[in-house]
Design an enzyme around this catalytic site. Structure first.
Site, PDB file in Angstrom:
ATOM      1  N   GLY A  34       0.823  -1.212   0.000  1.00 46.14           N
ATOM      2  CA  GLY A  34       0.000   0.000   0.000  1.00 46.14           C
ATOM      3  C   GLY A  34       0.846   1.246   0.000  1.00 46.14           C
TER       4      GLY A  34
ATOM      5  N   GLU B 224       1.943   1.446  11.971  1.00 47.39           N
ATOM      6  CA  GLU B 224       0.813   0.650  11.495  1.00 47.39           C
ATOM      7  C   GLU B 224      -0.277   0.583  12.554  1.00 47.39           C
ATOM      8  OE1 GLU B 224       0.303  -0.006   8.586  1.00 47.39           O
ATOM      9  OE2 GLU B 224       2.203  -0.288   7.599  1.00 47.39           O
TER      10      GLU B 224
ATOM     11  N   LEU C 286       3.234   2.189   1.792  1.00 47.00           N
ATOM     12  CA  LEU C 286       4.677   2.001   2.014  1.00 47.00           C
ATOM     13  C   LEU C 286       5.433   1.631   0.738  1.00 47.00           C
ATOM     14  CD1 LEU C 286       4.687   0.197   5.482  1.00 47.00           C
ATOM     15  CD2 LEU C 286       5.205   2.602   4.994  1.00 47.00           C
ATOM     16  N   GLN C 287       4.738   1.543  -0.385  1.00 45.13           N
ATOM     17  CA  GLN C 287       5.399   1.343  -1.673  1.00 45.13           C
ATOM     18  C   GLN C 287       5.940   2.651  -2.239  1.00 45.13           C
ATOM     19  OE1 GLN C 287       3.351  -1.666  -4.459  1.00 45.13           O
ATOM     20  NE2 GLN C 287       1.683  -0.739  -3.293  1.00 45.13           N
TER      21      GLN C 287
END
Length: 155
Positions: free
Chosen positions: A24, A91, A26-27
């Site tokens: 998501g 997170e 964090l890409q």
């Protein structure tokens, strides 16, 4: 006197690979740079039998089991212990860190979302990039240093 570092969720997987599958927000380099202060080394990969689901009322996705689907993402391969702890703090507490199989034949840890607030459609990374990335990355740049200092995420 040595300072004891708090453990990370990863410590519960002593035999798991020391790599994180991200699917998501964090890409995106801007998000990683904001949170970690750098962009870790990565390799493109996918997780079969999972999908990056759109979540109700959130701009980020959740990885949920989905027979026949495949979630595209990246494998972060050089995270430090401090970065693992920071990502755990970042997170949502609803995420569960678990090991997943990847299309490369390897395994990685991933933050898995419980099957709640999940919409039927997949998360759209292009839509996120166009509509939300600048503000989200700026938020990450504000909270990253606080998380690194051991403070609460808050806003």
């Amino acid at each position: 006197m040595s300072l004891v570092q708090p453990s990370s969720r990863r410590d519960g997987f002593p035999d798991a690979p020391d790599v994180l599958f991200v699917y998501g927000t964090l890409q995106f380099d801007a998000v990683l740079k904001g949170l970690l202060g750098r962009v870790p080394a990565s390799t493109p990969t996918s997780a079969p039998e999972w999908r990056a689901a759109a979540l109700e009322g959130r701009v980020y996705p959740g990885l949920v089991a989905a027979p026949g689907a495949t979630a595209a993402g990246l494998l972060l391969t050089d995270l430090t212990n401090q970065e693992w702890r920071l990502l755990d703090a970042f997170e949502d507490d609803q995420y569960d860190l678990r090991e997943v199989s990847l299309t490369t034949g390897k395994r990685g840890l991933a933050y898995i979302w419980p099957d709640v607030e999940v919409r039927p459609e997949n998360w759209d990374s292009a839509e996120f990039k166009e509509l939300h990335l600048p503000a989200y990355a700026a938020r990450c740049a504000r909270i990253g240093p606080r998380l690194a200092a051991g403070e609460a995420k808050g806003e």
